[in-house]
Design a protein around this motif. Structure first.
Motif, PDB file in Angstrom:
ATOM      1  N   GLY A  54       0.793  -1.132   0.010  1.00 48.55           N
ATOM      2  CA  GLY A  54       0.372  -0.324   0.361  1.00 48.55           C
ATOM      3  C   GLY A  54       0.785   1.173  -0.041  1.00 48.55           C
ATOM      4  O   GLY A  54       0.122   1.966  -0.439  1.00 48.55           O
ATOM      5  N   TYR A  55       1.926   1.386   0.640  1.00 53.91           N
ATOM      6  CA  TYR A  55       2.927   2.217   0.270  1.00 53.91           C
ATOM      7  C   TYR A  55       3.846   2.844   0.063  1.00 53.91           C
ATOM      8  O   TYR A  55       4.886   3.255  -0.471  1.00 53.91           O
ATOM      9  CB  TYR A  55       3.517   2.347   1.809  1.00 53.91           C
ATOM     10  N   THR A  56       4.429   1.440  -0.166  1.00 57.78           N
ATOM     11  CA  THR A  56       6.040   1.490  -1.422  1.00 57.78           C
ATOM     12  C   THR A  56       5.225   0.698  -2.886  1.00 57.78           C
ATOM     13  O   THR A  56       5.919   1.056  -3.825  1.00 57.78           O
ATOM     14  CB  THR A  56       6.589   0.812  -1.207  1.00 57.78           C
ATOM     15  N   GLY A  57       4.388   0.164  -2.769  1.00 65.41           N
ATOM     16  CA  GLY A  57       3.692  -0.593  -3.937  1.00 65.41           C
ATOM     17  C   GLY A  57       4.373  -1.680  -4.978  1.00 65.41           C
ATOM     18  O   GLY A  57       4.047  -2.178  -5.686  1.00 65.41           O
ATOM     19  N   LEU A 190       3.172   5.682  12.988  1.00 61.28           N
ATOM     20  CA  LEU A 190       4.501   6.480  13.664  1.00 61.28           C
ATOM     21  C   LEU A 190       5.169   6.373  11.558  1.00 61.28           C
ATOM     22  O   LEU A 190       5.491   7.552  11.686  1.00 61.28           O
ATOM     23  CB  LEU A 190       5.175   6.141  14.899  1.00 61.28           C
ATOM     24  N   ILE A 191       5.599   5.597  11.933  1.00 67.34           N
ATOM     25  CA  ILE A 191       6.477   5.222  10.459  1.00 67.34           C
ATOM     26  C   ILE A 191       5.802   5.913   8.846  1.00 67.34           C
ATOM     27  O   ILE A 191       6.613   7.048   8.209  1.00 67.34           O
ATOM     28  CB  ILE A 191       6.736   3.730  10.026  1.00 67.34           C
ATOM     29  N   VAL A 192       4.729   5.248   8.673  1.00 70.88           N
ATOM     30  CA  VAL A 192       3.741   6.536   7.228  1.00 70.88           C
ATOM     31  C   VAL A 192       3.607   7.171   7.918  1.00 70.88           C
ATOM     32  O   VAL A 192       3.939   8.692   6.633  1.00 70.88           O
ATOM     33  CB  VAL A 192       2.490   6.146   7.129  1.00 70.88           C
ATOM     34  N   ARG A 193       2.777   8.223   8.722  1.00 73.29           N
ATOM     35  CA  ARG A 193       3.313   9.958   8.952  1.00 73.29           C
ATOM     36  C   ARG A 193       4.585  10.700   9.006  1.00 73.29           C
ATOM     37  O   ARG A 193       4.608  11.632   9.146  1.00 73.29           O
ATOM     38  CB  ARG A 193       2.514   9.956  10.824  1.00 73.29           C
ATOM     39  N   GLY A 194       5.603   9.759   9.160  1.00 71.53           N
ATOM     40  CA  GLY A 194       7.154  10.743   9.176  1.00 71.53           C
ATOM     41  C   GLY A 194       7.667  10.069   8.237  1.00 71.53           C
ATOM     42  O   GLY A 194       7.669   9.763   6.802  1.00 71.53           O
ATOM     43  N   ARG A 195       9.117  10.306   8.132  1.00 67.05           N
ATOM     44  CA  ARG A 195       9.794  10.696   7.046  1.00 67.05           C
ATOM     45  C   ARG A 195       9.537   9.770   6.181  1.00 67.05           C
ATOM     46  O   ARG A 195       9.827   9.517   4.731  1.00 67.05           O
ATOM     47  CB  ARG A 195      11.314  11.377   7.591  1.00 67.05           C
ATOM     48  N   GLY A 197       7.813   7.565   5.786  1.00 70.71           N
ATOM     49  CA  GLY A 197       6.394   7.142   4.774  1.00 70.71           C
ATOM     50  C   GLY A 197       6.338   8.259   3.574  1.00 70.71           C
ATOM     51  O   GLY A 197       5.601   7.944   2.556  1.00 70.71           O
ATOM     52  N   ARG A 198       7.347   9.143   3.813  1.00 73.11           N
ATOM     53  CA  ARG A 198       6.484  10.228   3.239  1.00 73.11           C
ATOM     54  C   ARG A 198       7.451   9.145   1.384  1.00 73.11           C
ATOM     55  O   ARG A 198       7.693  10.085   0.296  1.00 73.11           O
ATOM     56  CB  ARG A 198       7.524  11.449   3.357  1.00 73.11           C
ATOM     57  N   VAL A 199       9.079   9.103   2.126  1.00 74.82           N
ATOM     58  CA  VAL A 199       9.875   8.224   0.826  1.00 74.82           C
ATOM     59  C   VAL A 199       9.391   6.665   0.319  1.00 74.82           C
ATOM     60  O   VAL A 199       8.997   6.138  -0.927  1.00 74.82           O
ATOM     61  CB  VAL A 199      11.060   7.929   1.475  1.00 74.82           C
ATOM     62  N   PHE A 200       8.391   6.643   1.088  1.00 70.90           N
ATOM     63  CA  PHE A 200       7.833   4.696   0.622  1.00 70.90           C
ATOM     64  C   PHE A 200       6.659   5.436  -0.249  1.00 70.90           C
ATOM     65  O   PHE A 200       7.247   5.023  -1.805  1.00 70.90           O
ATOM     66  CB  PHE A 200       6.495   4.674   2.273  1.00 70.90           C
ATOM     67  N   ARG A 201       6.051   6.783  -0.213  1.00 70.27           N
ATOM     68  CA  ARG A 201       5.089   7.142  -0.503  1.00 70.27           C
ATOM     69  C   ARG A 201       5.231   7.614  -2.026  1.00 70.27           C
ATOM     70  O   ARG A 201       5.069   7.563  -3.017  1.00 70.27           O
ATOM     71  CB  ARG A 201       4.192   8.282   0.043  1.00 70.27           C
ATOM     72  N   ALA A 202       6.436   8.187  -2.237  1.00 68.91           N
ATOM     73  CA  ALA A 202       7.234   8.698  -3.120  1.00 68.91           C
ATOM     74  C   ALA A 202       7.932   7.385  -4.538  1.00 68.91           C
ATOM     75  O   ALA A 202       7.883   7.538  -5.481  1.00 68.91           O
ATOM     76  CB  ALA A 202       8.664   9.535  -2.947  1.00 68.91           C
TER      77      ALA A 202
END
Length: 336
Positions: A54-57, A190-195, A197-202
């Motif tokens: 879901g977060y890194t695809g 906490l992981i997805v709300r932090g740095r 998480g932003r990297v994973f979504r990128a």
């Protein structure tokens, strides 16, 4: 003022969830507590899969194999090394996380359906691999915790006493599983709300853009596999403790498909929806058998229910929750 109200509402929601966790076993039968504990196992595995897919695809169809690593780690430590079952849970998570990391390395050269097929091959091969080492895994018969090391199995007498308070084994399994699930959910949040998480979504949205921004794709993609593996290993360990038996038949590719169904129904990229996804895969098979026990009918009902849910909720339960909460969140976090 609105932001303070929003914080208060979130705190109230968290308090309500914890209260439900604490008192739910008092409202249901001992048998249903066991079912809820099993749903908690699915929830933990689904949260881990959601971090990966879901977060890194990165599509994974092999989480059942990682759950097998955790389950057999627990079973082997209990049966061969005489560890108490609950103390094996962290090590089971680490073992599956290490395997997840190793799986993630060759997966760096794959993506999309090719990655899904590679992980699916692991899930298909796992039962045969488990049979190849009978001295460690018990072969086709598996490992029976209750028969091999009864003194190491929590709740053997039917009751568990913690801090002077006695409860049934099923209630203990419920509290243990969902306590770990709540902690795992909080860490994932906490992981997805932090740095990270932003990297994973990128990475999920565009690997080329992420690499151009200086993100180390290899490091973060293998990290996602490792984190997801830890969750799967913990889930597998809890499953072994609940069943008091592990065998290759428990960890066929169908388990991987079941976990993926739960994640999709819950809504990939949404953590709160994973609870509904876990309850869906826990209770739908039983409900489908109540329609008819004729051969093939329960499977047909199960498949039809999944199709209906996907048509009605293309973004899963998480998407529905976001749409329902959008008017409130927009009002709370929009400047007047």
């Amino acid at each position: 003022m609105r932001r303070r109200l929003g914080i208060a509402l979130w705190a109230l929601a968290v308090a309500a969830g914890l209260a439900l966790y604490a008192f739910l076993p008092l409202l249901v039968s001992d048998f249903h507590s066991r079912e809820l504990a099993n749903a908690g196992v699915f929830f933990i595995a689904i949260v881990g899969l959601n971090l990966l897919t879901g977060y890194t695809g990165q599509i994974s169809l092999g989480h059942g194999a990682l759950m097998a690593i955790g389950a057999y780690t627990t079973a082997a430590l209990v049966v061969h090394e005489h560890w108490r079952d609950v103390w094996t849970i962290p090590l089971a998570g680490l073992a599956a996380g290490a395997v997840g990391f190793l799986v993630g390395i060759p997966a760096l050269r794959l993506s999309g359906l090719y990655l899904g097929l590679a992980t699916f091959a692991l899930a298909v091969a796992m039962p045969s691999l488990l049979k190849k080492f009978p001295g460690l895994t018990g072969g086709s018969e598996g490992l029976r915790l209750l028969e091999s090391a009864p003194q190491q199995v929590t709740g053997l007498s039917g009751t568990v006493t913690i801090l002077g308070h006695s409860m049934t084994q099923n209630h203990f399994l419920y509290y243990l599983t969902w306590a770990i699930a709540i902690i795992g959910f909080a860490l994932a949040w906490l992981i997805v709300r932090g740095r990270f998480g932003r990297v994973f979504r990128a990475v999920r949205d565009s690997e080329i853009a992420a690499a151009s921004a200086g993100i180390n794709l290899a490091a973060y993609k293998t990290l996602a596999f490792a984190l997801s593996g830890v969750y799967a290993g913990v889930a597998g360990s809890l499953l072994a403790i609940q069943k008091e038996l592990v065998s290759p038949l428990t960890f066929t590719f169908l388990l991987s498909i079941t976990v993926l169904v739960g994640a999709v129904v819950g809504g990939l990229g949404s953590l709160p929806g994973m609870v509904l996804g876990a309850l869906f895969i826990q209770y739908l098979p039983d409900l489908s058998t109540r329609v008819s026990t004729a051969q093939g009918v329960p499977d047909a009902v199960y498949g039809a229910a999944i199709i209906v849910v996907m048509i009605a909720l293309p973004t899963g339960a998480g998407g529905l929750l976001r749409r329902l909460a959008r008017p409130l969140t927009s009002w709370l976090y929009t400047r007047p």
